[in-house]
Design a protein around this motif. Structure first.
Motif, PDB file in Angstrom:
ATOM      1  N   PRO A   1     -33.309 -64.257  51.549  1.00  0.00           N
ATOM      2  CA  PRO A   1     -33.904 -64.477  50.221  1.00  0.00           C
ATOM      3  C   PRO A   1     -32.936 -64.140  49.092  1.00  0.00           C
ATOM      4  CG  PRO A   1     -34.693 -62.406  51.124  1.00  0.00           C
ATOM      5  CD  PRO A   1     -33.816 -63.016  52.186  1.00  0.00           C
ATOM      6  N   ASN A   2     -31.951 -64.998  48.897  1.00  0.00           N
ATOM      7  CA  ASN A   2     -30.989 -64.785  47.824  1.00  0.00           C
ATOM      8  C   ASN A   2     -30.753 -66.084  47.063  1.00  0.00           C
ATOM      9  OD1 ASN A   2     -28.824 -66.297  49.113  1.00  0.00           O
ATOM     10  ND2 ASN A   2     -28.456 -64.522  50.419  1.00  0.00           N
ATOM     11  N   ALA A   3     -29.883 -66.034  46.074  1.00  0.00           N
ATOM     12  CA  ALA A   3     -29.684 -67.174  45.181  1.00  0.00           C
ATOM     13  C   ALA A   3     -29.143 -68.408  45.889  1.00  0.00           C
ATOM     14  CB  ALA A   3     -28.742 -66.781  44.039  1.00  0.00           C
TER      15      ALA A   3
ATOM     16  N   GLU B   1     -27.106 -63.098  39.787  1.00  0.00           N
ATOM     17  CA  GLU B   1     -27.551 -63.876  40.947  1.00  0.00           C
ATOM     18  C   GLU B   1     -28.240 -62.949  41.949  1.00  0.00           C
ATOM     19  OE1 GLU B   1     -24.318 -67.348  41.616  1.00  0.00           O
ATOM     20  OE2 GLU B   1     -23.528 -65.306  41.792  1.00  0.00           O
ATOM     21  N   THR B   2     -29.324 -63.427  42.547  1.00  0.00           N
ATOM     22  CA  THR B   2     -30.088 -62.606  43.481  1.00  0.00           C
ATOM     23  C   THR B   2     -29.289 -62.351  44.754  1.00  0.00           C
ATOM     24  OG1 THR B   2     -32.043 -63.814  42.712  1.00  0.00           O
ATOM     25  CG2 THR B   2     -32.326 -62.355  44.602  1.00  0.00           C
ATOM     26  N   LEU B   3     -29.078 -61.058  45.060  1.00  0.00           N
ATOM     27  CA  LEU B   3     -28.454 -60.688  46.327  1.00  0.00           C
ATOM     28  C   LEU B   3     -29.500 -60.556  47.420  1.00  0.00           C
ATOM     29  CD1 LEU B   3     -25.890 -58.003  45.084  1.00  0.00           C
ATOM     30  CD2 LEU B   3     -25.377 -60.303  45.920  1.00  0.00           C
TER      31      LEU B   3
ATOM     32  N   PHE C   1     -37.743 -61.990  37.839  1.00  0.00           N
ATOM     33  CA  PHE C   1     -36.429 -61.388  38.072  1.00  0.00           C
ATOM     34  C   PHE C   1     -35.281 -62.299  37.629  1.00  0.00           C
ATOM     35  CE2 PHE C   1     -38.044 -58.688  41.885  1.00  0.00           C
ATOM     36  CZ  PHE C   1     -38.372 -57.651  41.030  1.00  0.00           C
ATOM     37  N   ILE C   2     -35.382 -63.587  37.982  1.00  0.00           N
ATOM     38  CA  ILE C   2     -34.189 -64.427  37.938  1.00  0.00           C
ATOM     39  C   ILE C   2     -33.679 -64.702  36.528  1.00  0.00           C
ATOM     40  CG2 ILE C   2     -34.502 -65.515  40.170  1.00  0.00           C
ATOM     41  CD1 ILE C   2     -35.903 -67.815  38.893  1.00  0.00           C
ATOM     42  N   GLU C   3     -34.514 -64.515  35.497  1.00  0.00           N
ATOM     43  CA  GLU C   3     -34.037 -64.753  34.147  1.00  0.00           C
ATOM     44  C   GLU C   3     -33.854 -63.489  33.331  1.00  0.00           C
ATOM     45  OE1 GLU C   3     -32.989 -67.440  32.198  1.00  0.00           O
ATOM     46  OE2 GLU C   3     -32.765 -68.292  34.196  1.00  0.00           O
ATOM     47  N   LEU C   4     -34.295 -62.325  33.857  1.00  0.00           N
ATOM     48  CA  LEU C   4     -34.176 -61.101  33.055  1.00  0.00           C
ATOM     49  C   LEU C   4     -32.721 -60.741  32.794  1.00  0.00           C
ATOM     50  CD1 LEU C   4     -35.524 -58.662  31.662  1.00  0.00           C
ATOM     51  CD2 LEU C   4     -35.198 -57.418  33.808  1.00  0.00           C
ATOM     52  N   VAL C   5     -31.906 -60.719  33.858  1.00  0.00           N
ATOM     53  CA  VAL C   5     -30.505 -60.334  33.670  1.00  0.00           C
ATOM     54  C   VAL C   5     -29.783 -61.313  32.743  1.00  0.00           C
ATOM     55  CG1 VAL C   5     -28.288 -60.002  34.830  1.00  0.00           C
ATOM     56  CG2 VAL C   5     -30.374 -59.017  35.812  1.00  0.00           C
ATOM     57  N   PRO C   6     -29.931 -62.643  32.897  1.00  0.00           N
ATOM     58  CA  PRO C   6     -29.310 -63.544  31.922  1.00  0.00           C
ATOM     59  C   PRO C   6     -29.761 -63.284  30.479  1.00  0.00           C
ATOM     60  CG  PRO C   6     -29.920 -64.780  33.866  1.00  0.00           C
ATOM     61  CD  PRO C   6     -30.485 -63.412  34.044  1.00  0.00           C
ATOM     62  N   HIS C   7     -31.041 -62.925  30.278  1.00  0.00           N
ATOM     63  CA  HIS C   7     -31.507 -62.599  28.930  1.00  0.00           C
ATOM     64  C   HIS C   7     -30.846 -61.320  28.416  1.00  0.00           C
ATOM     65  CE1 HIS C   7     -34.587 -65.461  27.601  1.00  0.00           C
ATOM     66  NE2 HIS C   7     -34.886 -65.629  28.872  1.00  0.00           N
ATOM     67  N   ILE C   8     -30.651 -60.347  29.295  1.00  0.00           N
ATOM     68  CA  ILE C   8     -29.947 -59.120  28.889  1.00  0.00           C
ATOM     69  C   ILE C   8     -28.517 -59.459  28.477  1.00  0.00           C
ATOM     70  CG2 ILE C   8     -29.029 -56.910  29.705  1.00  0.00           C
ATOM     71  CD1 ILE C   8     -31.475 -56.717  31.562  1.00  0.00           C
TER      72      ILE C   8
ATOM     73  N   ARG D   1     -52.481 -50.965  46.088  1.00  0.00           N
ATOM     74  CA  ARG D   1     -52.456 -52.417  46.277  1.00  0.00           C
ATOM     75  C   ARG D   1     -51.036 -52.973  46.357  1.00  0.00           C
ATOM     76  NH1 ARG D   1     -54.020 -55.491  42.802  1.00  0.00           N
ATOM     77  NH2 ARG D   1     -54.581 -57.094  44.299  1.00  0.00           N
ATOM     78  N   ARG D   2     -50.045 -52.147  46.019  1.00  0.00           N
ATOM     79  CA  ARG D   2     -48.627 -52.498  46.192  1.00  0.00           C
ATOM     80  C   ARG D   2     -48.240 -53.752  45.401  1.00  0.00           C
ATOM     81  NH1 ARG D   2     -47.072 -49.541  50.968  1.00  0.00           N
ATOM     82  NH2 ARG D   2     -45.239 -50.825  51.251  1.00  0.00           N
ATOM     83  N   ASP D   3     -48.752 -53.828  44.180  1.00  0.00           N
ATOM     84  CA  ASP D   3     -48.466 -54.989  43.315  1.00  0.00           C
ATOM     85  C   ASP D   3     -47.153 -54.738  42.573  1.00  0.00           C
ATOM     86  OD1 ASP D   3     -48.561 -57.268  41.826  1.00  0.00           O
ATOM     87  OD2 ASP D   3     -50.584 -56.961  41.065  1.00  0.00           O
ATOM     88  N   CYS D   4     -46.061 -54.859  43.307  1.00  0.00           N
ATOM     89  CA  CYS D   4     -44.737 -54.558  42.754  1.00  0.00           C
ATOM     90  C   CYS D   4     -43.684 -55.208  43.635  1.00  0.00           C
ATOM     91  CB  CYS D   4     -44.504 -53.042  42.670  1.00  0.00           C
ATOM     92  SG  CYS D   4     -44.663 -52.203  44.275  1.00  0.00           S
ATOM     93  N   SER D   5     -42.461 -55.303  43.121  1.00  0.00           N
ATOM     94  CA  SER D   5     -41.351 -55.890  43.877  1.00  0.00           C
ATOM     95  C   SER D   5     -40.041 -55.250  43.446  1.00  0.00           C
ATOM     96  CB  SER D   5     -41.273 -57.410  43.664  1.00  0.00           C
ATOM     97  OG  SER D   5     -42.355 -58.078  44.274  1.00  0.00           O
ATOM     98  N   THR D   6     -39.035 -55.370  44.301  1.00  0.00           N
ATOM     99  CA  THR D   6     -37.713 -54.821  44.014  1.00  0.00           C
ATOM    100  C   THR D   6     -36.647 -55.813  44.469  1.00  0.00           C
ATOM    101  OG1 THR D   6     -37.760 -53.661  46.136  1.00  0.00           O
ATOM    102  CG2 THR D   6     -38.438 -52.408  44.189  1.00  0.00           C
ATOM    103  N   ALA D   7     -35.479 -55.729  43.839  1.00  0.00           N
ATOM    104  CA  ALA D   7     -34.399 -56.668  44.179  1.00  0.00           C
ATOM    105  C   ALA D   7     -33.058 -56.103  43.751  1.00  0.00           C
ATOM    106  CB  ALA D   7     -34.636 -58.024  43.518  1.00  0.00           C
ATOM    107  N   LEU D   8     -32.009 -56.690  44.300  1.00  0.00           N
ATOM    108  CA  LEU D   8     -30.633 -56.427  43.868  1.00  0.00           C
ATOM    109  C   LEU D   8     -30.027 -57.730  43.366  1.00  0.00           C
ATOM    110  CD1 LEU D   8     -29.270 -54.217  46.801  1.00  0.00           C
ATOM    111  CD2 LEU D   8     -29.549 -53.464  44.430  1.00  0.00           C
ATOM    112  N   PHE D   9     -29.246 -57.624  42.283  1.00  0.00           N
ATOM    113  CA  PHE D   9     -28.537 -58.767  41.724  1.00  0.00           C
ATOM    114  C   PHE D   9     -27.068 -58.407  41.571  1.00  0.00           C
ATOM    115  CE2 PHE D   9     -32.854 -59.547  40.672  1.00  0.00           C
ATOM    116  CZ  PHE D   9     -33.001 -60.915  40.512  1.00  0.00           C
ATOM    117  N   ASN D  10     -26.204 -59.412  41.657  1.00  0.00           N
ATOM    118  CA  ASN D  10     -24.806 -59.134  41.345  1.00  0.00           C
ATOM    119  C   ASN D  10     -24.629 -59.054  39.823  1.00  0.00           C
ATOM    120  OD1 ASN D  10     -24.664 -61.800  40.423  1.00  0.00           O
ATOM    121  ND2 ASN D  10     -23.561 -62.555  42.226  1.00  0.00           N
ATOM    122  N   ALA D  11     -23.433 -58.750  39.383  1.00  0.00           N
ATOM    123  CA  ALA D  11     -23.213 -58.532  37.954  1.00  0.00           C
ATOM    124  C   ALA D  11     -23.477 -59.775  37.125  1.00  0.00           C
ATOM    125  CB  ALA D  11     -21.787 -58.036  37.720  1.00  0.00           C
ATOM    126  N   ALA D  12     -23.379 -60.951  37.750  1.00  0.00           N
ATOM    127  CA  ALA D  12     -23.626 -62.202  37.037  1.00  0.00           C
ATOM    128  C   ALA D  12     -25.100 -62.557  36.973  1.00  0.00           C
ATOM    129  CB  ALA D  12     -22.850 -63.336  37.710  1.00  0.00           C
TER     130      ALA D  12
END
Length: 550
Positions: free
Chosen positions: A307-309, A61-63, A76-83, A48-59
């Motif tokens: 589709p980026n920040a 932000e969605t690349l 995605f958009i809040e996981l890296v800031p939480h880390i 069913r392909r219920d998944c997604s992938t992305a690249l973010f810069n070190a800060a």
């Protein structure tokens, strides 16, 4: 050694180089997505392909994000800031992998969506993140009064430390899963996908230079911002308001929703009004709202925007904290996608007043879900099956709506009947488009689906469906789509949204249809004849709506 997040040295970039590197980044996220799908074990990901992938810069932000499922951007958009809030940058090492899913402490939007993020290092410099999300078909047969009932909450923690699996963390996660062997295989697939992302991004930096790649990422975000501003500037200035209601079995009365969209020059603001959050799983986190808005505005104004920040910079989104559209802890969020779908059409309704030539009629406004759980007859182990079912897509200004498809923020595939019946003690009795389910009009709305299941062994089922009390609206005189509903075979009784199925019993889900566009009397008579011959409409509808006899 970690030399900290990369800082950009001045690099002169030409448009061709930026475009080539942007295409390479898109290729990376698509390849990591295919790796995840091919390596996974569960039908929800491999089929069913219920998944997604992305690249973010070190800060953070969605690349770029792969063209998979728009709502996953919300996780995605809040996981890296939480880390970055929990861990010092200097302590992050190559081979670390962070896992998280929590809606309040992990940047997620609901608990089944588990995200893995891995930092990318090039010559000791921390330059980017590769991130993927997989919907783990688990955590079912639970309550949804608050998030503590909905499953295991994972804040961002290391699943791998410098390449070493943290087995105690993994064991804790698996102990709280209903199908742990399946979860383990899918987590391994997620890790493999991230390793591909790391290697491909490192190769890209080796080919063009790290500063050039990072500079191109920044340039692409600026480009997305310019394109979004230009698209907004092409709209007339003004404010447009639209209202609708939300309904499903978790809430016994219709909930009013409204939005005001205001365009001023090259900026757009969207202000929502919604009831207080409820003791049900339909609440949305603010990031889920943002992901929905980014999808709608990009799709309507200019689908070619990267589709980026950068595309978010001209947009301002407001919803009252503590409402179902911007919920606070400990609101339940498992079914947030139903609300996201309604919000997508709500915004469409407002934009239709400003740019009617670019907006389609209301789609089915739902993501109809069936959750099954039972024991396998051979070894008594638990099995869990989750399925999302398409419905009608709204009629367009020059075309009929699409029949039996996923719409808006979800985009998963159909599970083939053969795969379902091989993997699970279920039999599919009917799978068909539903006559008279699309709204009438010059261009008709998309048709709903009927999917009838028979249990071959005892199990439980829960159905998350919407538009049972409301209907999907048409535009410019087009008719409404048909209601969604559940049909029960002999002896089957639903208690709210759930039922127990004994071996041999069956039930059917009928998803909502979509709205039509334009007055029915303007429909091409040949199209009416074709619809009648193909069973799209009944003789009664042909006569009453279109004036055709025989």
């Amino acid at each position: 050694m970690n030399r900290g997040p990369a800082t950009l040295d001045p690099v002169i970039l030409d448009p061709v180089t930026v475009e080539v590197i942007g295409a390479a980044m898109n290729s990376i996220v698509e390849e990591t997505g295919e790796t995840l799908i091919r390596a996974s074990h569960s039908t929800n990901i491999k089929e069913r392909r219920d998944c997604s992938t992305a690249l973010f810069n070190a800060a953070g932000e969605t690349l770029c994000q792969a063209e998979h499922i728009p709502i996953h951007l919300g996780s995605f958009i809040e996981l890296v800031p939480h880390i970055m809030k929990r861990y010092r940058v200097e302590d992050i090492r190559p081979g670390d992998a962070f896992i998280g899913n929590d809606a309040y402490e992990g940047g997620g939007t609901h608990l089944p969506d588990i995200v893995l993020a891995e930092p990318i290092f090039v010559e000791g410099r921390f330059v980017a993140w590769t991130v993927n999300l997989a919907h783990h078909a688990d955590f079912v047969d639970r309550g949804h009064a608050h998030i503590f009932q909905e499953g295991l909450r994972i804040p961002p923690v290391r699943l791998y430390r410098a390449g070493e699996l943290q087995e105690d963390v993994q064991n804790l996660i698996l102990l709280n899963c209903q199908v742990p062997r399946e979860r383990l295989s899918d987590l391994r697939a997620q890790m493999a996908a991230n390793r591909v992302g790391v290697q491909r991004f490192q190769s890209l930096c080796a080919k063009y230079g790290t500063d050039t790649v990072l500079g191109a990422g920044a340039a692409l975000m600026d480009y997305a911002e310019r394109k979004m501003r230009a698209a907004i500037a092409n709209m007339p200035d003004g404010t447009w308001r639209f209202e609708d209601v939300f309904d499903n079995e978790e809430v016994k009365s219709n909930l009013p929703l409204s939005v005001e969209v205001t365009v001023t020059g090259d900026t757009m603001s969207l202000a929502f009004d919604a009831p207080d959050q409820v003791r049900a799983g339909i609440n949305m986190t603010y990031t889920a709202l943002l992901a929905t808005i980014y999808y709608v505005v990009k799709s309507v104004l200019d689908p070619s925007i990267p589709p980026n920040a950068g595309l978010a910079r001209p947009l301002a989104v407001a919803a009252r904290e503590g409402s179902i559209l911007n919920c606070t802890h400990p609101a339940a969020v498992n079914g947030r996608l139903q609300t996201c779908q309604r919000i997508a059409d709500l915004v469409m309704g407002a934009l239709a007043q400003a740019i009617p030539e670019r907006v389609m009629a209301c789609s089915n406004s739902a993501c109809t879900v069936a959750y099954f759980i039972g024991e396998r007859p051979d070894d008594k182990s638990l099995w869990v099956y989750l399925e999302t079912i398409g419905g009608g897509s709204g009629a367009r200004t020059t075309k009929d709506g699409l029949d039996g498809v996923h719409v808006h923020t979800t985009n998963t595939s159909n599970l083939p009947v053969e795969a379902l019946e091989i993997e699970y003690p279920l039999r599919l009795l009917r799978y068909e488009l539903v006559t008279d389910s699309g709204g009438v009009g010059q261009y008709r709305g998309g048709m709903a689906l009927r999917r009838a299941y028979q249990a071959t062994h005892d199990c439980r089922v829960r159905v998350d469906i919407s538009r049972q009390r409301s209907r999907s609206w048409g535009l410019q005189g087009g008719g409404e789509g048909a209601h969604g509903r559940v049909e029960c075979g002999p002896g089957v009784e639903f208690d709210g949204d759930s039922a127990v199925l004994a071996a041999g019993q069956w039930f059917a889900i009928v998803t909502p249809g979509a709205g039509g566009f334009g007055p029915a009397e303007r429909r091409d008579p040949d199209a009416v004849a074709r619809d009648l011959a193909q069973g799209v409409i009944s003789p009664d509808t042909a006569r009453e709506a279109y004036g055709r006899n025989g």
